[in-house]
Write an enzyme that holds these catalytic residues in place. Structure first.
Site, PDB file in Angstrom:
ATOM      1  N   HIS A   1     -50.824  69.650  84.051  1.00 52.59           N
ATOM      2  CA  HIS A   1     -51.612  69.678  85.278  1.00 52.59           C
ATOM      3  C   HIS A   1     -52.664  70.784  85.174  1.00 52.59           C
ATOM      4  O   HIS A   1     -52.426  71.832  84.594  1.00 52.59           O
ATOM      5  CB  HIS A   1     -50.688  69.957  86.463  1.00 52.59           C
TER       6      HIS A   1
ATOM      7  N   GLU B   1     -47.970  64.692  84.176  1.00 54.58           N
ATOM      8  CA  GLU B   1     -48.077  65.505  85.393  1.00 54.58           C
ATOM      9  C   GLU B   1     -47.037  65.111  86.440  1.00 54.58           C
ATOM     10  O   GLU B   1     -46.601  63.949  86.506  1.00 54.58           O
ATOM     11  CB  GLU B   1     -49.464  65.341  86.018  1.00 54.58           C
TER      12      GLU B   1
ATOM     13  N   SER C   1     -56.346  68.411  92.146  1.00 49.03           N
ATOM     14  CA  SER C   1     -55.025  68.707  92.692  1.00 49.03           C
ATOM     15  C   SER C   1     -55.046  68.635  94.223  1.00 49.03           C
ATOM     16  O   SER C   1     -55.399  67.605  94.789  1.00 49.03           O
ATOM     17  CB  SER C   1     -54.558  70.073  92.179  1.00 49.03           C
TER      18      SER C   1
END
Length: 329
Positions: free
Chosen positions: A272, A242, A147
């Protein structure tokens, strides 16, 4: 189709985040909730943990047994640049280190809004240079992150390429956040899915907090907007469900056009941060196994290149001439 385990995880996360649509919690409350949720995570069996201070920054050595001590994975955790810590990602880092058969160094870089850009990047550079001072060679280091940590990984590569130091052997982005602008088209794409829509709204605000006085289009803030030439091999993993999916595909395509070796692995329908749930979600274990295969390929390519160099040097040596006098016939 996602596994039953993932479907149950998604239902749980959707229920857990439902209150966010009615009342937005404070950042402090979100940080605390994430830390409490991490209490249920455990280091994989056979992995040794050593906590220490890396020039004033909290850090952890993660050492599986057995592992190659000559090689190291520098891991940068995710959390939108405002959340996450060593605690929240310890289990994931341990699982990666164990599968890859190498040591891992995880750092607790400074987070926004208290410490906006370039604080996190400065801390990542500090850790990388510290590894070099410990005797690790650049081609024995792989940098990875998920991320925001994945975006930070890519920003670190750009900073090193542009003069901050030698580049590592490779880099890994697990659903990396490459564009903090988060175009409106992306939000529209996930508007029908409550969980992803809430994530999109949240990280749009976090992006501004991290960038601070810098524009969101600054290449070291949004790596997809940088020139991507002369980077080491990259592994990028993402899911088509996502929020960040479109940006990862854009980054991969742009990097390939710049001549960068990119391995792009896409998964279907996963939320995610699915990597964090590797203990219960089989797709996460598959993804981590693919990361391990990528790292093994990097080391194998290095060893093959070294063999070629040794062979070339051996063939280039002049033949020894026998200067001893010969007997007359």
């Amino acid at each position: 189709m996602p596994s039953p385990q993932h479907l149950l995880l998604k239902q749980f996360l959707t229920a857990a985040t439902a209150p966010l649509s009615r009342r937005r919690p404070t950042l402090a409350a979100m940080r605390l909730s994430l830390e409490m949720a991490s209490l249920g995570q455990f280091m994989p069996w056979g992995v040794h943990l050593e906590c220490f201070q890396l020039e004033g920054m909290a850090a952890e050595w993660v050492r599986p047994a057995p592992a190659d001590p000559r090689r190291v994975l520098l891991y940068l955790h995710g959390g939108g640049y405002v959340l996450g810590s060593l605690n929240t990602h310890r289990s994931l880092v341990g699982a990666l280190a164990q599968r890859c058969g190498m040591y891992a160094l995880a750092i607790d870089y400074r987070k926004a809004p208290e410490h906006p850009f370039p604080a996190a990047l400065d801390d990542a550079l500090l850790a990388y240079r510290w590894l070099l001072r410990q005797g690790y060679r650049p081609h024995d280091i792989i940098v990875a992150g998920d991320s925001a940590g994945g975006g930070l990984t890519l920003a670190l590569l750009l900073a090193l390429r542009d003069g901050a130091g030698p580049l590592p052997a490779a880099a890994i982005g697990l659903s990396p956040w490459t564009d903090l602008v988060l175009p409106t088209a992306t939000i529209r794409r996930v508007a029908h899915e409550e969980l992803q829509f809430l994530e999109a709204l949240a990280i749009r605000g976090w992006g501004g907090q991290y960038a601070g006085s810098a524009p969101l289009t600054e290449p070291l803030v949004s790596p997809v907007r940088a020139a991507l030439h002369d980077l080491p091999p990259l592994l990028l993993q993402t899911s088509d469900a996502e929020v960040l999916y479109d940006d990862v595909l854009t980054f991969a395509a742009k990097a390939r056009l710049a001549g960068v070796p990119v391995t792009l692995q896409t998964f279907a329908g996963l939320v995610h941060w699915w990597h964090l749930f590797w203990r219960v979600v089989p797709e996460a274990r598959t993804a981590l196994d693919q990361v391990a295969a990528f790292t093994q390929g990097i080391w194998a390519a290095q060893e093959a290149a070294a063999r070629v160099v040794r062979a070339a040097r051996a063939s280039a040596k002049p033949a020894k001439t026998d200067l001893r006098p010969r007997a007359r016939l």
